[in-house]
Design a protein around this motif. Structure first.
Motif, PDB file in Angstrom:
ATOM      1  N   ILE A 141      65.307  14.370  50.034  1.00 21.69           N
ATOM      2  CA  ILE A 141      64.039  15.097  49.987  1.00 21.69           C
ATOM      3  C   ILE A 141      63.041  14.343  49.125  1.00 21.69           C
ATOM      4  O   ILE A 141      61.865  14.176  49.496  1.00 21.69           O
ATOM      5  CB  ILE A 141      64.252  16.526  49.450  1.00 21.69           C
ATOM      6  N   LEU A 142      63.505  13.874  47.953  1.00 18.69           N
ATOM      7  CA  LEU A 142      62.632  13.108  47.065  1.00 18.69           C
ATOM      8  C   LEU A 142      62.175  11.817  47.736  1.00 18.69           C
ATOM      9  O   LEU A 142      60.986  11.444  47.653  1.00 18.69           O
ATOM     10  CB  LEU A 142      63.380  12.789  45.760  1.00 18.69           C
ATOM     11  N   LEU A 143      63.112  11.142  48.419  1.00 18.95           N
ATOM     12  CA  LEU A 143      62.762   9.903  49.118  1.00 18.95           C
ATOM     13  C   LEU A 143      61.752  10.176  50.223  1.00 18.95           C
ATOM     14  O   LEU A 143      60.796   9.401  50.412  1.00 18.95           O
ATOM     15  CB  LEU A 143      64.029   9.269  49.703  1.00 18.95           C
ATOM     16  N   GLU A 144      61.922  11.291  50.949  1.00 18.62           N
ATOM     17  CA  GLU A 144      60.973  11.656  52.004  1.00 18.62           C
ATOM     18  C   GLU A 144      59.572  11.862  51.419  1.00 18.62           C
ATOM     19  O   GLU A 144      58.578  11.387  51.990  1.00 18.62           O
ATOM     20  CB  GLU A 144      61.443  12.940  52.708  1.00 18.62           C
ATOM     21  N   ILE A 145      59.499  12.539  50.264  1.00 19.33           N
ATOM     22  CA  ILE A 145      58.211  12.777  49.608  1.00 19.33           C
ATOM     23  C   ILE A 145      57.564  11.456  49.204  1.00 19.33           C
ATOM     24  O   ILE A 145      56.368  11.228  49.419  1.00 19.33           O
ATOM     25  CB  ILE A 145      58.385  13.701  48.390  1.00 19.33           C
ATOM     26  N   VAL A 146      58.365  10.569  48.633  1.00 12.91           N
ATOM     27  CA  VAL A 146      57.847   9.261  48.203  1.00 12.91           C
ATOM     28  C   VAL A 146      57.357   8.456  49.401  1.00 12.91           C
ATOM     29  O   VAL A 146      56.272   7.854  49.364  1.00 12.91           O
ATOM     30  CB  VAL A 146      58.930   8.476  47.426  1.00 12.91           C
ATOM     31  N   LEU A 147      58.141   8.452  50.479  1.00 16.89           N
ATOM     32  CA  LEU A 147      57.753   7.696  51.674  1.00 16.89           C
ATOM     33  C   LEU A 147      56.460   8.250  52.280  1.00 16.89           C
ATOM     34  O   LEU A 147      55.618   7.496  52.777  1.00 16.89           O
ATOM     35  CB  LEU A 147      58.880   7.745  52.710  1.00 16.89           C
ATOM     36  N   GLN A 148      56.301   9.571  52.221  1.00 16.52           N
ATOM     37  CA  GLN A 148      55.073  10.164  52.741  1.00 16.52           C
ATOM     38  C   GLN A 148      53.881   9.823  51.851  1.00 16.52           C
ATOM     39  O   GLN A 148      52.780   9.555  52.353  1.00 16.52           O
ATOM     40  CB  GLN A 148      55.235  11.679  52.866  1.00 16.52           C
ATOM     41  N   ILE A 149      54.092   9.841  50.530  1.00 14.82           N
ATOM     42  CA  ILE A 149      53.004   9.491  49.610  1.00 14.82           C
ATOM     43  C   ILE A 149      52.516   8.079  49.861  1.00 14.82           C
ATOM     44  O   ILE A 149      51.306   7.797  49.872  1.00 14.82           O
ATOM     45  CB  ILE A 149      53.463   9.653  48.141  1.00 14.82           C
ATOM     46  N   PHE A 150      53.452   7.163  50.100  1.00 15.52           N
ATOM     47  CA  PHE A 150      53.100   5.762  50.326  1.00 15.52           C
ATOM     48  C   PHE A 150      52.853   5.449  51.808  1.00 15.52           C
ATOM     49  O   PHE A 150      52.733   4.285  52.176  1.00 15.52           O
ATOM     50  CB  PHE A 150      54.189   4.844  49.754  1.00 15.52           C
ATOM     51  N   GLU A 151      52.813   6.519  52.638  1.00 15.43           N
ATOM     52  CA  GLU A 151      52.468   6.413  54.057  1.00 15.43           C
ATOM     53  C   GLU A 151      53.364   5.417  54.793  1.00 15.43           C
ATOM     54  O   GLU A 151      52.912   4.614  55.603  1.00 15.43           O
ATOM     55  CB  GLU A 151      50.993   6.030  54.223  1.00 15.43           C
ATOM     56  N   TYR A 152      54.654   5.503  54.504  1.00 12.15           N
ATOM     57  CA  TYR A 152      55.611   4.654  55.225  1.00 12.15           C
ATOM     58  C   TYR A 152      55.791   5.175  56.649  1.00 12.15           C
ATOM     59  O   TYR A 152      55.722   6.376  56.912  1.00 12.15           O
ATOM     60  CB  TYR A 152      56.964   4.661  54.513  1.00 12.15           C
ATOM     61  N   GLY A 153      56.025   4.275  57.581  1.00  8.30           N
ATOM     62  CA  GLY A 153      56.321   4.673  58.952  1.00  8.30           C
ATOM     63  C   GLY A 153      55.103   5.238  59.651  1.00  8.30           C
ATOM     64  O   GLY A 153      53.957   4.920  59.318  1.00  8.30           O
ATOM     65  N   HIS A 154      55.365   6.105  60.640  1.00  8.10           N
ATOM     66  CA  HIS A 154      54.282   6.609  61.474  1.00  8.10           C
ATOM     67  C   HIS A 154      54.335   8.127  61.580  1.00  8.10           C
ATOM     68  O   HIS A 154      55.404   8.723  61.667  1.00  8.10           O
ATOM     69  CB  HIS A 154      54.367   6.005  62.881  1.00  8.10           C
ATOM     70  N   ASN A 155      53.151   8.707  61.611  1.00 11.73           N
ATOM     71  CA  ASN A 155      53.008  10.111  61.944  1.00 11.73           C
ATOM     72  C   ASN A 155      53.216  10.265  63.449  1.00 11.73           C
ATOM     73  O   ASN A 155      52.602   9.547  64.237  1.00 11.73           O
ATOM     74  CB  ASN A 155      51.611  10.575  61.524  1.00 11.73           C
ATOM     75  N   THR A 156      54.086  11.182  63.876  1.00 14.95           N
ATOM     76  CA  THR A 156      54.385  11.344  65.299  1.00 14.95           C
ATOM     77  C   THR A 156      53.801  12.629  65.869  1.00 14.95           C
ATOM     78  O   THR A 156      54.235  13.097  66.921  1.00 14.95           O
ATOM     79  CB  THR A 156      55.910  11.315  65.547  1.00 14.95           C
TER      80      THR A 156
END
Length: 569
Positions: A38-53
Motif C-alpha cells: 500500500i505504501l509503495l502504491e502511494i509512493v508510485l502514484q506520487i511520483f506518477e510511475y506507470g500509466h493511468n488506465t
C-alpha cells in the motif's frame, strides 16, 4: 509425631501476555507485506510511475473536453507492447442541451479497419445525422479497439453512464476466442469471469505495473528475441488454433460472450440508456475455411466445396447452407459462429432499452443472392467501403425505428444519397486497399503480393502508401493532399478533404471555414450555408450568421434564411 509440611509449590507462570504478543506478532507478519505494498502504491502514484488506465482523460489541448485515454487498453494485455490503441475523439465535459451523445463499442470492424478513420461506419452515421439535423450537435465517440473482445467491451461500457450518453452502439463477437483474455488466445488465464475481472482491476495498480515491467525485462534478457521480430497480431494472439465445433473451448467462448454482454446490457438498461446491439457478419462465399479437420465428407473443406458447386449451379439456398456449415466447422475461429448471433438476439429480447441491429439482413440485401462475399467484405470479417456504409445504414434504421431522435429532420438523406455525398477520398480507398494487401501476406492468409501489383502513380497513391506503411499519419497525409489540390486549383478534391476533416475534428473552426468557402466558390450555396451554420454554433460570431443568411438566400432557401435574419444589420 509432628506433621511434615511440604514445601510450597511454585506459582504457575502466567503465559497470557506472551500469547497476546505472539498473536500480535503473527498479525504484523501477515499485514506487513500488505502495508508495504500500500505504501509503495502511494509512493508510485506520487511520483506518477506507470500509466493511468482510466477510460477517459482530459483533452490536453483543451481542458473543456474529454478524450479516450491512450493507455486505457494496457490492462487487458500482459505485454503492453501488444496493447492496441483507439481513436482520439473528443466530447465536452459539460454536455450542452442541444447535444446528442453516442458512444461506440467493439473491435477492429467497429473501428473501421482498414479504412480507419474516415471510412468507419460511425463516420458515415455522423455525416448523415449532422446534415439531417444541422441545429443539433452530434458527438459520436468510437471507443473500439483491435484484438479485444467482450471483456474489454464490458469494462468500457460499464463506465459510460456517468458521461450522459443518449445511446451506445455495439458491434462485437468475432474476437471471443482470440481477442485479449479469450479462451483461445495467448493472453488466456482462465474462464472464471470474477477472477478475470479482478485481474484487470489489479492491473490498474501501479504496484502491479511495476511488477509486470520487471518481469518483462527479465524475460527479455533470457528470451533474447530480436526486437523487430514480431509476428502479425493475429498470429501473436492465437494460441489454440484448433477449436472444434461443440468442444469445451468452443462453448467457453460462447458462454463468455453471452455472460459479458448480458451483464453490460443489464447495467445500461438499468440506467435507461438505449443500447443498439448488432449481430455480426462474415465472408461466407469467398473465404475457404482456415483450418479444416480433413477434407472428407462433413468436413469444413468439404462443405465449402459443396457450397461452391451449389452456387455455380444456381442452387443458392443450398449453397448458403453449405457455406454456413463450413464457417461453423472452421477450427481457426476468427469468424464468429452463429451461436454468437443467437446470443445477441436473446439478449436484445430481454431488456426494453436494448435493441437489435440486424446488420446481417441488410448485408444480405446488398449481396448477390443473399450470400455474403467479397462484394461487401474484404477478407474474413472486415467490410469494404460499401460494407461500412451498409453497417451505418443498419444502425441508422434501428435508431429511427426506436424514434430515438425525437426532432424532425431538416432534410432526409437516403442511403443512395449518403453514398454519393460521403467525403471518402481516393487516399482513403487506396490506404485501405494497401493495408489489406499487406495483411493478406501474413498468417493465416499467406497470400504473396501479386507481381502485377503496382502502387498507383498519383499523389493519393504516394500518400496512401506512406499511411499504410506507418510512415506518416492519416491527418498529415490529408493535409498534404489538401495543399496539393489547392495548389492545382482542384476545388472538388480540396472540398472533400475539408469535409472529411470536419468529421475528424468536429470542434476545429478552420475546417468548417474551408468547407464553407470551397462550397461557396463551387456555388454549392446550400452546403456552404450548412458549414458556416455549424461554424456559427461553435463561435457565435454574428458576421458568420450574416454569411449564413446570404447563402441561404442564394440557395433559394428562405425558410432557413429567416432563422438568421435577426443578425443582418
Amino acid at each position: 509425631m509432628g506433621n511434615k509440611q511440604s514445601a510450597p509449590k511454585a506459582a504457575p507462570e502466567n503465559n497470557q501476555p506472551g500469547g497476546k504478543k505472539l498473536l500480535l506478532f503473527k498479525w504484523l507478519s501477515i499485514l506487513t507485506p500488505f502495508l508495504f505494498l500500500i505504501l509503495l502504491e502511494i509512493v508510485l502514484q506520487i511520483f506518477e510511475y506507470g500509466h493511468n488506465t482510466d477510460l477517459f482523460v482530459k483533452y490536453p489541448p483543451n481542458g473543456n473536453y474529454m478524450v479516450m485515454n491512450y493507455y486505457a487498453s494496457d490492462k487487458f494485455f500482459p505485454d503492453t507492447l501488444d496493447a492496441t490503441k483507439g481513436n482520439q475523439e473528443i466530447f465536452a465535459i459539460n454536455k450542452a442541451p442541444n447535444t446528442f451523445r453516442i458512444f461506440v463499442l467493439g473491435e477492429s470492424t467497429t473501428l473501421g479497419f482498414p479504412f480507419r478513420p474516415n471510412g468507419s461506419f460511425h463516420r458515415w452515421l455522423q455525416y448523415r445525422l449532422m446534415h439531417m439535423y444541422p441545429d443539433k450537435n452530434f458527438e459520436i465517440i468510437n471507443l473500439s479497439l483491435t484484438a479485444v473482445n467482450s471483456y474489454t467491451v464490458l469494462d468500457f461500457g460499464k463506465q459510460l453512464a456517468q458521461y450522459q450518453p443518449d445511446a451506445v452502439l455495439i458491434y462485437t463477437g468475432h474476437n471471443e476466442y482470440y481477442g485479449a483474455l479469450g479462451v483461445g488466445s495467448t493472453t488466456y488465464v482462465g474462464s472464471n469471469r470474477f477472477l478475470l475481472q479482478t485481474l484487470v482491476k489489479l492491473r490498474e495498480l501501479k504496484v502491479v505495473q511495476l511488477f509486470n515491467n520487471f518481469i518483462k525485462k527479465v524475460v527479455a534478457v533470457f528470451a533474447k528475441k530480436p526486437t523487430g521480430d514480431r509476428q502479425s497480431l493475429m498470429e501473436d494472439m492465437a494460441a489454440r488454433q484448433h477449436i472444434k465445433y461443440g468442444s469445451a473451448d468452443y462453448q467457453a467462448g460462447i458462454n463468455q460472450f453471452d455472460e459479458n454482454m448480458t451483464e453490460l446490457c443489464r447495467t445500461l438498461n438499468d440506467e435507461k440508456i438505449h443500447v443498439f446491439l448488432s449481430n455480426v457478419v462474415s465472408n461466407e462465399k469467398d473465404l475457404p475455411p482456415f483450418i479444416s479437420e480433413g477434407n472428407g465428407p462433413g468436413s469444413a473443406n468439404w462443405n465449402y466445396a459443396q457450397g461452391q458447386l451449389a452456387y455455380k449451379d444456381s442452387s443458392f439456398d443450398k449453397a448458403k447452407q453449405y457455406f454456413d456449415k463450413a464457417r461453423e466447422l472452421d477450427e481457426l475461429r476468427f469468424r464468429a459462429p452463429e451461436a454468437i448471433n443467437t446470443s445477441i438476439s436473446k439478449i436484445t429480447s430481454q431488456f426494453p432499452y436494448v435493441h437489435l441491429v440486424d446488420s446481417k439482413s441488410i448485408f444480405e440485401k446488398y449481396s448477390p443472392h443473399g450470400i455474403l462475399g467479397s462484394e461487401t467484405i474484404e477478407e474474413h470479417v472486415h467490410p469494404d467501403l460499401l460494407g461500412y456504409a451498409i453497417m451505418s445504414e443498419a444502425f441508422y434504421q434501428a435508431m429511427q425505428k426506436q424514434k430515438l431522435i425525437k426532432f424532425k429532420p431538416e432534410r432526409e438523406i437516403t442511403f443512395e444519397q449518403l453514398q454519393q455525398e460521403m467525403p471518402i477520398t481516393k487516399l482513403d480507398t487506396l490506404n485501405g486497399k494497401y493495408q489489406m494487401i499487406m495483411l493478406k501476406t501474413q498468417w493465416p492468409f499467406n497470400q504473396p503480393i501479386s507481381k502485377q501489383f503496382k502502387v498507383e502513380n498519383s499523389i493519393e497513391g504516394t500518400l496512401a502508401t506512406k499511411v499504410a506503411l506507418g510512415h506518416t499519419g492519416w491527418t498529415n497525409a490529408m493535409g498534404a493532399l489538401f495543399r496539393y489540390d489547392q495548389k492545382n486549383n482542384y476545388n472538388a478534391g480540396a472540398l472533400k478533404v475539408a469535409e472529411a476533416m470536419v468529421l475528424q475534428y468536429p470542434v476545429d473552426e478552420d475546417f468548417y471555414n474551408y468547407a464553407g468557402n470551397l462550397n461557396e466558390v463551387m456555388k454549392n450555396y446550400g452546403q456552404a450555408a450548412f458549414y458556416y451554420r455549424k461554424l456559427f454554433m461553435l463561435n457565435n460570431n454574428p458576421q458568420v450568421a450574416q454569411q449564413v443568411y446570404q447563402l441561404y438566400l442564394k440557395a433559394g432557401d428562405s425558410a432557413n434564411a429567416a432563422k438568421f435574419k435577426q443578425y443582418v444589420q
